[in-house]
Design an enzyme around this catalytic site. Structure first.
Site, PDB file in Angstrom:
ATOM      1  CB  CYS A 201      -0.945  -0.013   1.195  1.00  0.00           C
ATOM      2  SG  CYS A 201      -0.119  -0.288   2.764  1.00  0.00           S
ATOM      3  CG  HIS A 504      -4.052   0.654   4.553  1.00  0.00           C
ATOM      4  ND1 HIS A 504      -3.581  -0.142   3.536  1.00  0.00           N
ATOM      5  CD2 HIS A 504      -5.037   1.422   4.018  1.00  0.00           C
ATOM      6  CE1 HIS A 504      -4.254   0.125   2.432  1.00  0.00           C
ATOM      7  NE2 HIS A 504      -5.142   1.077   2.698  1.00  0.00           N
TER       8      HIS A 504
END
Length: 1372
Positions: A201, A504
């Site tokens: 990510c 994330h």
């Protein structure tokens, strides 16, 4: 009266409006209630819809309960809403194979009139429409004005989203769920997402930011790749170029980044490594600079992202300034200064603090070159040039020195949409001469700055006009450009959600085309607003206290990107028609590739994939493959494909093959497809699926045969014919029958297939591998008898009188019972010298003379062992005589004994030479037992406790999953074939009930003194049950090159036999009594574990298990097998195995030492005196309590089976005389020589630290006041690197006794390091330290200890320019 306007815009009294509204509401409620009542009375239709359009949804079912009057059109809308598809992009068909025509979506007919049944389940399938998968319904479709989104909008999101089956950067954070079909359609935002490989990510966020930067994207497009110069797979710029082209032109919702990461030289493991996005930015820019050397883009990174700053120190007395010029790619901004309780609330505050100078005074004074002395000075940073693209890193990751862990600061930090950098270009107005000096000012570069040392003669000539540049002249002559040129516009916010341990990343990016903000969260792209950007400030409502971040949101901005507002330089994105020619060619190639992929997906979506089986006529084995056939192919074409797939061309003709429906698990032919050769496979198999609940079998017939039709509802029966005379069971014959057939009709079928007489036929069904059921009721159906898809029966038809007796007393039952419980074992016998048997008892019937000779072979000394063996032999002879008498008296009363080998006893030890050369012999043993004495339980003497596989006899039966042998050997007729695939199974209570009738069940009973099971009780009687159990052994040749002296047996034995009876049956082949050999079970990894539970059966054994027989005395009651290891405290390997021995309950330590002396001399060549060695406790590799000579096993010392003990050779007489003493192992550390001396034992009279120090001082000569000690860590010998021991151990703990925290020395064997506190540590050069580090690393790795000074917790982020990493041969 007050008048108000009515709905007709006429003025009416206010009260009239009230009553009018009330009446209309009442009428509406009546209407609703009537609808509800009619709906309640109306019948409803239950619809169950299976989504077959995708492999991931094939197992999902949509349940919809609708009124019967609902139209088909409304039904489609409900299904579309519940399935999440766009209405009109899918079809609904009936689930049955007969009618696959889709329902008419435009039909206004009710469900009942369209074929739906009210009150019943209606099964339908959701399928593709015109070969296209259904379109995923987008939540944004209802939003016309993108700028009008508010916080309550359901169509957008910000932050981490739940991820379906994919792994994000942390298990706590995930991204949106998606199936492969969901990435086929482009997002309505017009932007394409990036698929998260696993934990990439951070990469996706940076790539999307670079893609949304016009200047970077356009420059990348202008670069042209040369095929002749580099491999496209390893070219980073080319793969980025391809990715950007796909992001701009692809019609997919998301695309993969695997080609880009492959060009980085990463393998699949890199996708599972989490890294910092700012670190990736640095490394990627460095890699691009290297790749772009000698090209027009060589200076692109510097032109766009590089700025300059001055690191200076100015003397406050004379004004002399020493400085150096540094470059940076990003500016790291501190959120909470070190040691501060408050945080910076905005980017502007943090920038001001970044350039705020500090004063060097007191002990930190600066040595001024001009003043020639230490003076107060001012040290700081001054911006000279801002880049065109300004990158700010918010330093949210910090280190907490209280907890010694990394932490994330979630405090609030605001940042403006437009940032004016003019206040930060020059913060000092002092006018002092600029002395061009690059002497080291003592100023350290900021750790996160991209710093390149520049030459001392840095001037305006060297400075290219890149963005905002400041001439390098005196501060009085500096002229700033207009303020507007220092205004930067925010366009990217890279957000981190999570903690310092993981999280994330996603990016919020403003498009320069329409000034709209978008959230790029991996494969999902959605519109967001300014409010969403403000939510990334972090923090919580309230004051900014020291602990505020603990209660703040973990989702906050981490990296910001600004672009200079300069209309003359601000670029726009290149449109497709303006692409360079090489990019246009690349776009065309990628478009063709995408179309090809789409066509391939279309083929895949219409391909049925099913398991295919075939019994190959030449290889004579069941072949398995995967048949992939298009749904429009006919059965005839699929048969030809299967024919070629199974490689049958030239073996059998095609017309001799056909495909039938097959159940592999039950080996059941479900149905054949007569007359359906031209039917499409999609209809035949019930739709397109990637897996089916059934299989296909390519059946082969002989040319002179005809295929037998298989109809649904038939059951498969494997019929085994039993011959009572030869006691054989034939291979199976397959018969198909119906569940509603009677037993009489079923016998007629079997008679036709086998040629047996139906009138005298007995049929036995084996149900669930548990019991045997005689089918004797003529009119009972097969279903009532428990038949299923696949069944196994045994049939016998003869004129014998065996059918006149009860089934469980019949020869047939005994033969089937034996057949179901017989296993085949491979037994390796011990090698013996020619004269060895002469000194041993040939068989248990030996006379007293043989006993004397046996004892004579042991030597003149009679130990406890010899006495026990002598008494055991006498008891055993008595037991066997009783056994013979019982056998002769019982055999006359048995029926058919002359025909049943399992009721006949042959002793292969009748002749003296049969032990040395055993021939093929069948020994069916009956063993007598006195059930008044229960078997004592004991622990298995396996060398590893975790590998203890012993269970009770009942548990062994239940847990057994063994399979029977394929052949049963018979003395007269030789090997007889059994049914293929015949399964042996555990003996259930129903099967045991007759064999054990009238007998007491044997269970293990625990005795507190049990060390092992004794083969005989105190009266000399055998402890096995009085029953007939099958045993047959024959020699076989071992083809493993093990040597000529190795003897092996192939044994067929009833697994219900006890280990004791099994050993008795092996006595004639081993040549010694069962008490004189041990049984070892050999597992798959060739590890051997001794089986010693004599009362247990062989139920845990299975077919073809290997057993090794070793000579040696078996354990008696109250005895324990003990492994003796030698303790060598100063050897590299301090634990050395010596021998196995036996200790008995009640024996003293001195008696066990006396027993050990001759064994040590004979087996280990250790000639010791009894006072010059000790025994001590062994806990894994750690030496423990010293055992004193008067200690008694089981009273003073706990002992168990498979016990281990240390033997330590003493250099002087034993000093340990009392349990109050404490023996510790000490080792001196000499820091001046960087070495450890050998271990020396110190015996303490108490646990006093003072006594320990006194004895260490006396032993070493170190003055008492200078002596320091520390406890060793880990397992013995507590190895530690000499580079760490001086500072890592807890030296000189502040305690007065050894048995308290942090020492906790309460037992013998603790390791104590000590040193002289006045001794200085040796100073090592870098080369000496590296050399010593290598030696220590090698030494500690050999001993199995961790090298703690070289940790490798995280894999460094690196991009490989040569295509991949090179493996270090010395690296793990």
């Amino acid at each position: 009266m007050e008048m108000v306007p009515s709905e007709e815009k006429q003025l009416v009294p206010k009260e009239g409006i009230f009553w009018s509204c009330r009446q209309s509401i009442f009428e509406e409620m009546q209407k609703r209630f009537s609808q509800i009542e009619s709906a309640a009375e109306e019948p409803r239709v239950l619809c169950i819809v299976q989504d077959t359009t995708n492999a991931k949804t094939i197992s999902e079912r949509l349940t919809i309960n609708l009124p019967a009057s609902t139209t088909v059109n409304k039904f489609y809308e409900d299904v579309a809403h519940k399935a999440g598809y766009v209405n009109g992009t899918f079809c609904l068909v009936w689930a049955n194979a007969g009618d696959m025509a889709p329902l008419d979506q435009a039909s206004e007919m009710s469900l009942v009139l369209s074929g739906f049944e009210a009150g019943k389940k209606n099964f339908l399938q959701l399928t593709d429409k015109d070969g296209e998968q259904p379109q995923i319904a987008s939540d944004e479709s209802g939003t016309a004005d993108s700028s009008g989104l508010d916080d309550s909008s359901q169509d957008r999101f910000i932050g981490p989203l739940p991820r379906d089956g994919t792994v994000g950067c942390s298990s706590d954070y995930s991204s949106p769920s998606y199936s492969y079909s969901s990435i086929l359609n482009k997002s309505e935002t017009g932007y394409v997402g990036l698929v998260n490989q696993a934990m990439t990510c951070y990469l996706n966020s940076l790539l999307q930011t670079l893609f949304m930067t016009p200047e970077f994207r356009n420059a990348l497009y202008n670069w042209e790749f040369e095929d002749s110069e580099e491999d496209p797979v390893t070219s980073i710029p080319y793969q980025l170029q391809r990715l950007f082209v796909l992001l701009q032109t692809s019609k997919k919702r998301a695309i993969e980044t695997t080609d880009v990461t492959r060009s980085f030289g990463w393998d699949s493991s890199e996708a599972w490594q989490q890294h910092d996005v700012q670190e990736l930015c640095r490394v990627m820019f460095d890699a691009l600079e290297q790749k772009w050397k000698q090209t027009e883009q060589a200076d692109l990174i510097n032109q766009l992202y590089q700025g300059k700053l001055k690191d200076y120190v100015r003397c406050l007395e004379c004004g002399y300034e020493s400085w150096r010029i540094d470059t940076y790619l990003d500016i790291p901004l501190v959120i909470r200064p070190f040691g501060a309780s408050q945080v910076f609330g905005s980017v502007e505050e943090a920038l001001q603090a970044f350039i705020q100078p500090e004063t060097l005074d007191g002990p930190n004074q600066y040595f001024c070159e001009r003043c020639k002395k230490k003076c107060d000075a001012r040290k700081g940073l001054r911006f000279l040039h801002f880049p065109y693209l300004l990158t700010l890193q918010l330093k949210r990751f910090d280190f907490d020195y209280t907890t010694m862990h990394r932490i994330k600061l979630n405090d609030r930090m605001t940042f403006p949409e437009e940032l004016d950098m003019s206040p930060f270009i020059d913060v000092e107005d002092e006018k002092s001469p600029q002395t061009e000096s690059c002497t080291d000012s003592g100023a350290e570069n900021e750790g996160s700055c991209h710093s390149d040392q520049m030459s001392n003669d840095f001037s305006t000539d060297d400075a290219v006009d890149e963005g905002i540049c400041l001439d390098n002249t005196s501060s009085a002559e500096r002229v700033l450009k207009p303020k507007s040129s220092l205004t930067f516009e925010l366009f990217s916010v890279m957000v981190h959600s999570g903690s310092a341990a993981g999280g994330h990343y996603y990016a919020c990016i403003k498009s320069f085309s329409d000034s709209q903000w978008y959230s790029f969260n991996d494969q999902h792209v959605s519109k967001i607003t300014q409010d969403d950007i403000r939510k990334t400030y972090g923090g919580s409502s309230g004051s900014r206290g020291y602990y505020s971040s603990a209660f703040a949101s973990s989702t906050n901005a981490y990296m910001l990107m600004y672009r200079l507002k300069d209309p003359s330089r601000n670029s726009k994105f290149l449109e497709v028609e303006d692409f360079p020619e090489h990019i246009k060619r690349l776009v065309q190639r990628e478009k063709e590739s995408e179309e090809q992929e789409k066509r391939q997906r279309e083929i895949e979506r219409n391909t049925c994939k099913i398991k295919l089986f075939c019994m190959h006529p030449v290889k004579l084995m069941m072949m398995e493959n995967k048949l992939e056939v298009h749904k429009d192919k006919t059965l005839r074409e699929a048969t030809e494909m299967a024919y070629k797939l199974m490689d049958l061309e030239g073996v059998v003709p095609l017309d001799c093959c056909r495909l039938v429906k097959y159940d592999e698990f039950h080996e059941y032919l479900e149905r054949s497809y007569e007359g359906e050769e031209d039917m499409p496979m999609g209809l035949l198999l019930g739709g397109v699926k990637s897996s089916y609940m059934f299989d296909l079998l390519l059946e082969i017939r002989r040319p002179d045969q005809a295929f037998q039709p298989y109809k649904p509802g038939e059951v498969m029966v494997k019929v085994h014919v039993v011959d009572l005379k030869s006691e054989s069971i034939a291979a199976p014959v397959s018969v198909r029958a119906y569940l509603n057939q009677t037993i009489t009709e079923f016998k007629q079928l079997i008679a036709q297939a086998t040629g047996l007489c139906a009138e005298t036929m007995r049929v036995v069904l084996e149900r669930c591998y548990n019991d045997l059921r005689l089918l004797y009721v003529p009119n009972k159906t097969l279903k009532a008898e428990g038949f299923f898809r696949s069944n196994k029966v045994f049939v016998e038809s003869s004129d014998s009188t065996d059918h006149q007796v009860a089934f469980t007393d019949s020869v047939l039952w005994k033969l089937l019972d034996r057949h179901g419980n017989t296993i085949r074992l491979f037994v390796s016998l011990p090698e013996q010298s020619p004269g060895s048997l002469a000194n041993r008892t040939i068989c248990p019937k030996a006379s007293a003379d043989s006993e004397d000779s046996f004892d004579g072979a042991k030597g003149s000394r009679k130990s406890v062992e010899a006495i026990l063996e002598e008494s055991t032999e006498k008891l055993k002879n008595l037991s066997l005589q009783q056994q013979q008498q019982q056998t002769s008296s019982t055999s006359d009363s048995q029926k058919s004994s002359e025909h049943s080998d399992f009721e006949h006893i042959e002793s292969p030890a009748q002749e003296p030479d049969t032990a040395s050369q055993p021939s093929q012999t069948e020994n069916c043993t009956r063993v007598a037992s006195d059930m008044e004495n229960q078997f004592p339980s004991e622990e298995r003497s396996d060398s590893d406790v975790n590998n203890d596989r012993s269970t009770s006899s009942v548990d062994s039966d239940i847990l057994s999953s063994s399979h029977s042998s394929d052949t049963l050997c018979n003395a007269d007729s030789g090997p007889l074939p059994l049914a293929n695939g015949l399964d042996s199974h555990s003996i259930t209570s129903s099967r045991r009930s007759k064999a054990h009738e009238g007998k007491k069940e044997t269970w293990d009973t625990a005795e507190e003194d049990s060390g092992t099971d004794s083969e005989y009780d105190e009266n000399g009687k055998s402890k096995a049950e009085a029953q007939y159990l099958y045993f047959k052994a024959e020699p076989y040749s071992q083809e493993d090159g093990s040597g000529e002296g190795q003897k092996c047996l192939l044994v067929h034995v009833d697994k219900r036999i006890t280990l004791a009876a099994f050993k008795q049956n092996l006595e004639p082949f081993v040549g010694v009594p069962s008490t004189q050999f041990k049984v070892f079970r050999v597992y798959a990894n060739n590890q051997e574990f001794e089986s010693v539970r004599l009362n247990e059966t062989l139920s845990s054994f299975s077919d073809d298990n290997k057993i090794t027989i070793r000579l040696g005395r078996a354990l008696k009651k109250g005895e324990y097998r003990v492994k003796v290891y030698q303790l060598l405290v100063n050897d590299p390997e301090p634990c050395k195995f010596l021998l196995d021995t036996v200790f008995a309950k009640g024996m003293t330590v001195r008696q066990s030492k006396e027993e050990l002396l001759p064994q040590l001399k004979d087996q280990c060549k250790l000639d010791l005196s009894i006072d010059r060695f000790r025994l001590r406790k062994k806990t894994w590799k750690n030496p423990g309590t010293v055992f004193l000579d008067y200690h008694v096993y089981e009273e003073d010392i706990n002992i168990s089976s498979n016990w281990e003990v240390f033997l330590e050779v003493l250099e002087e007489p034993e000093r340990m005389k009392s349990m109050s003493q404490l023996a510790v192992l000490t080792r001196r550390w000499c820091p001046a020589q960087m070495k450890l001396e050998a271990f020396r034992e110190v015996v303490l009279e108490s646990s006093s630290v003072e006594e320990l120090k006194e004895k260490l001082s006396e032993m070493s000569g170190i003055p008492l006041e200078n002596l320091e000690f520390a406890k060793g860590r880990g397992t013995f010998p507590c190895d530690i690197s000499v580079l760490e021991i001086h500072q890592d151990l807890d030296w000189n703990p502040k305690v007065s006794t050894l048995n308290v925290w942090p020492l906790y020395i309460c037992d013998d064997g603790a390791v104590i390091f000590y040193r002289d506190s006045t001794e200085e540590l040796m100073e090592l050069s870098e080369e000496e330290r590296n050399e010593l580090m290598k030696k220590e690393s090698s030494r500690l790795l050999k001993t199995g200890h961790r090298v703690s000074y070289s940790p490798r917790k995280e894999k460094a982020l690196k991009i490989y320019l040569d295509g991949g990493p090179t493996k270090d041969p010395g690296q793990d």
